[in-house]
Design a protein around this motif. Structure first.
Motif, PDB file in Angstrom:
ATOM      1  N   LEU A 237       1.591  -1.568  -1.176  1.00 14.41           N
ATOM      2  CA  LEU A 237       1.356  -1.092   0.194  1.00 14.41           C
ATOM      3  C   LEU A 237       1.755  -2.158   1.215  1.00 14.41           C
ATOM      4  N   SER A 238       1.433  -3.423   0.915  1.00  6.37           N
ATOM      5  CA  SER A 238       1.842  -4.508   1.807  1.00  6.37           C
ATOM      6  C   SER A 238       3.364  -4.582   1.893  1.00  6.37           C
ATOM      7  N   ALA A 239       4.027  -4.458   0.732  1.00  5.34           N
ATOM      8  CA  ALA A 239       5.494  -4.511   0.710  1.00  5.34           C
ATOM      9  C   ALA A 239       6.094  -3.322   1.462  1.00  5.34           C
ATOM     10  N   MET A 240       5.451  -2.169   1.375  1.00  9.53           N
ATOM     11  CA  MET A 240       5.965  -0.990   2.096  1.00  9.53           C
ATOM     12  C   MET A 240       5.947  -1.204   3.604  1.00  9.53           C
ATOM     13  N   SER A 241       4.896  -1.875   4.091  1.00 12.40           N
ATOM     14  CA  SER A 241       4.849  -2.124   5.538  1.00 12.40           C
ATOM     15  C   SER A 241       5.983  -3.059   5.945  1.00 12.40           C
ATOM     16  N   ILE A 242       6.324  -4.005   5.074  1.00 11.15           N
ATOM     17  CA  ILE A 242       7.409  -4.955   5.381  1.00 11.15           C
ATOM     18  C   ILE A 242       8.771  -4.261   5.288  1.00 11.15           C
ATOM     19  N   THR A 243       9.014  -3.510   4.193  1.00  8.74           N
ATOM     20  CA  THR A 243      10.304  -2.820   4.046  1.00  8.74           C
ATOM     21  C   THR A 243      10.479  -1.775   5.149  1.00  8.74           C
TER      22      THR A 243
ATOM     23  N   THR B  28      -4.807  -8.979   3.390  1.00  6.24           N
ATOM     24  CA  THR B  28      -6.165  -9.520   3.229  1.00  6.24           C
ATOM     25  C   THR B  28      -7.013  -8.617   2.327  1.00  6.24           C
ATOM     26  N   GLY B  29      -6.803  -7.304   2.413  1.00  7.63           N
ATOM     27  CA  GLY B  29      -7.538  -6.389   1.532  1.00  7.63           C
ATOM     28  C   GLY B  29      -7.143  -6.579   0.079  1.00  7.63           C
ATOM     29  N   THR B  30      -5.854  -6.821  -0.142  1.00 11.66           N
ATOM     30  CA  THR B  30      -5.376  -7.047  -1.514  1.00 11.66           C
ATOM     31  C   THR B  30      -6.002  -8.309  -2.099  1.00 11.66           C
ATOM     32  N   ILE B  31      -6.077  -9.351  -1.289  1.00 10.36           N
ATOM     33  CA  ILE B  31      -6.707 -10.600  -1.763  1.00 10.36           C
ATOM     34  C   ILE B  31      -8.207 -10.399  -1.960  1.00 10.36           C
ATOM     35  N   ALA B  32      -8.836  -9.637  -1.056  1.00 12.37           N
ATOM     36  CA  ALA B  32     -10.287  -9.427  -1.148  1.00 12.37           C
ATOM     37  C   ALA B  32     -10.682  -8.710  -2.439  1.00 12.37           C
ATOM     38  N   VAL B  33      -9.792  -7.886  -2.977  1.00 17.12           N
ATOM     39  CA  VAL B  33     -10.095  -7.197  -4.243  1.00 17.12           C
ATOM     40  C   VAL B  33     -10.413  -8.204  -5.343  1.00 17.12           C
ATOM     41  N   PHE B  34      -9.672  -9.312  -5.346  1.00 20.82           N
ATOM     42  CA  PHE B  34      -9.868 -10.327  -6.381  1.00 20.82           C
ATOM     43  C   PHE B  34     -10.587 -11.578  -5.839  1.00 20.82           C
ATOM     44  N   SER B  35     -11.371 -11.423  -4.778  1.00 21.77           N
ATOM     45  CA  SER B  35     -12.022 -12.597  -4.181  1.00 21.77           C
ATOM     46  C   SER B  35     -13.001 -13.261  -5.154  1.00 21.77           C
ATOM     47  N   HIS B  36     -13.690 -12.465  -5.962  1.00 24.53           N
ATOM     48  CA  HIS B  36     -14.616 -13.055  -6.939  1.00 24.53           C
ATOM     49  C   HIS B  36     -13.855 -13.844  -7.997  1.00 24.53           C
TER      50      HIS B  36
ATOM     51  N   TRP C 261      -5.865  -1.775  -8.411  1.00 21.66           N
ATOM     52  CA  TRP C 261      -5.974  -1.765  -6.939  1.00 21.66           C
ATOM     53  C   TRP C 261      -5.178  -2.929  -6.336  1.00 21.66           C
ATOM     54  N   PHE C 262      -5.228  -4.072  -7.008  1.00 17.91           N
ATOM     55  CA  PHE C 262      -4.498  -5.247  -6.521  1.00 17.91           C
ATOM     56  C   PHE C 262      -2.988  -4.980  -6.520  1.00 17.91           C
ATOM     57  N   ILE C 263      -2.481  -4.395  -7.592  1.00 16.79           N
ATOM     58  CA  ILE C 263      -1.035  -4.109  -7.687  1.00 16.79           C
ATOM     59  C   ILE C 263      -0.617  -3.124  -6.592  1.00 16.79           C
TER      60      ILE C 263
ATOM     61  N   LEU D  12     -14.589   2.745  -4.477  1.00 19.79           N
ATOM     62  CA  LEU D  12     -13.274   3.374  -4.376  1.00 19.79           C
ATOM     63  C   LEU D  12     -12.320   2.531  -3.538  1.00 19.79           C
ATOM     64  N   HIS D  13     -12.841   1.897  -2.506  1.00 17.93           N
ATOM     65  CA  HIS D  13     -11.965   1.123  -1.616  1.00 17.93           C
ATOM     66  C   HIS D  13     -11.515  -0.181  -2.278  1.00 17.93           C
ATOM     67  N   TYR D  14     -12.428  -0.827  -3.008  1.00 11.04           N
ATOM     68  CA  TYR D  14     -12.109  -2.129  -3.613  1.00 11.04           C
ATOM     69  C   TYR D  14     -11.786  -2.028  -5.108  1.00 11.04           C
ATOM     70  N   GLY D  15     -11.845  -0.846  -5.676  1.00 10.70           N
ATOM     71  CA  GLY D  15     -11.437  -0.665  -7.066  1.00 10.70           C
ATOM     72  C   GLY D  15     -12.366  -1.280  -8.078  1.00 10.70           C
TER      73      GLY D  15
END
Length: 381
Positions: A345-351, A27-35, A338-340, A324-327
């Protein structure tokens, strides 16, 4: 501690709450590009400017809304990136709360939104999981910000386990043909090594959000509330009308801070309230609310003016954490970075979960084999 114990600690830093941690990362990754996603999927949110017109003053956009809704009570104005419309929040007889999407170049009202916006939804979902707020705190906000401790633990233990992590920079190697486990391990290690800076930024900013929540919960104000207009400044007797208009207030703000770019403006709600104008400026690491002015609508005096030059340490931290948090420090290009890394980071939690799962299954099988042999032997006898 042995290497095996460090590995177990690394797993326990994130695995018990793996789903929550992964959800917050996504959700944080998506929020970076919410605009930008709003721009992409809602054409009414686009500030299209085919004739290359200059942006109209904010006061004229408010006047446009009042022309179309003569009985409207405008409360707030928000501005975003140049390619997104300005939002004028108002209420009217049949509209309890509406957001007029006004194209700042053409002056056209392109939509009146009476629900929650995608931007607010994603930011709220990521920040406090849409948990309700009560008495100045939200359980969801505590849960999300507490992930900073998990991230710090995972980072430290990961560096202890992966001692020569710098090889991921000098000798990157992803072994795709040596089995699933080897591939997952390589992806997890390399993702972690390349994301060290990102993990540090997310950990520290998350730690601040946790601290900020504790302060809010304890009723400790980081920034003082806007002062009230003195009763002696308000004419008595007849129904008073404040002589300082919204346009005047914006001019006063620009005279005080010539580089201000207003981003969030609140109108006076009652006779003792003030114009509250917030905006960004030429301070790259500060957010879009680093300038704050409270302007008396009865005499035009600036009751309070806050800028990066006169903030205290805690206020400074508060205003540099969000970029800094949202880039957002460098516009869309830093957002893309930040999105990449948010995806990594999301993939790391899954792997990490898949690696842990395969080890757990293997260990369970190893324990089961002697028992099965024993049962087989008893059966044979």
């Amino acid at each position: 501690m042995t290497q095996r114990q460090w590995f177990k600690l690394h797993g326990w830093c994130s695995l018990p709450i793996w789903i929550l941690f992964c959800f917050i990362c996504i959700t944080g990754t998506i929020a970076v590009f919410s605009h930008e996603l709003t721009w992409l999927f809602n054409e009414n949110a686009r500030a299209v400017n085919p004739e290359n017109l200059p942006a109209q003053p904010i006061s004229e956009l408010v006047a446009t809304v009042k022309d179309q809704f003569p009985t409207a009570n405008v409360t707030t104005v928000m501005t975003f990136e140049p390619y997104i419309i300005n939002a004028v929040v108002f209420s009217d007889e049949n509209i309890p709360m509406g957001i007029a999407y006004v194209n700042q170049y053409t002056g056209e009202i392109q939509e009146v939104n009476q629900g929650i916006t995608f931007i607010n939804f994603m930011r709220s979902l990521h920040s406090w999981l849409l948990f309700p707020w009560q008495d100045g705190y939200s359980v969801g906000y505590y849960l999300v910000s507490a992930m900073s401790f998990v991230m710090i633990g995972a980072l430290v233990t990961g560096l202890v386990i992966y001692k020569r992590f710098w090889r991921a920079y000098s000798q990157p190697k992803i072994r795709a043909k040596q089995g699933k486990k080897t591939l997952l391990t390589d992806l997890h290690k390399h993702g972690g090594a390349w994301s060290i800076w990102f993990l540090i930024v997310m950990s520290l900013t998350g730690l601040w959000y946790f601290t900020q929540q504790v302060l809010w919960h304890a009723d400790i104000d980081i920034e003082e509330h806007a002062p009230l207009v003195e009763v002696s400044d308000i004419p008595m007797g007849e129904k008073a009308q404040a002589p300082v208009s919204f346009e005047d207030a914006l001019l006063i703000a620009e005279q005080r801070f010539p580089d201000i770019r207003p981003s969030f403006i609140m109108m006076p709600e009652h006779n003792r309230d003030m114009f509250k104008i917030m905006g960004g400026g030429n301070f790259i690491f500060y957010d879009q609310y680093s300038y704050r002015l409270d302007i008396n609508p009865w005499n035009g005096e600036i009751a309070r003016a806050v800028s990066p030059d006169n903030m205290n340490t805690v206020q400074t931290i508060q205003h540099i954490v969000d970029p800094l948090h949202y880039g957002t420090i460098g516009g869309i290009w830093t957002k893309a970075i930040w999105f990449i890394f948010g995806l990594i980071l999301s993939a790391m939690s899954i792997t990490g979960f898949l690696i842990w799962g395969s080890r757990t299954v293997k260990a369970a099988k190893a324990k089961r084999t002697p028992l099965q042999e024993s049962l087989q032997n008893e059966g044979a006898n």
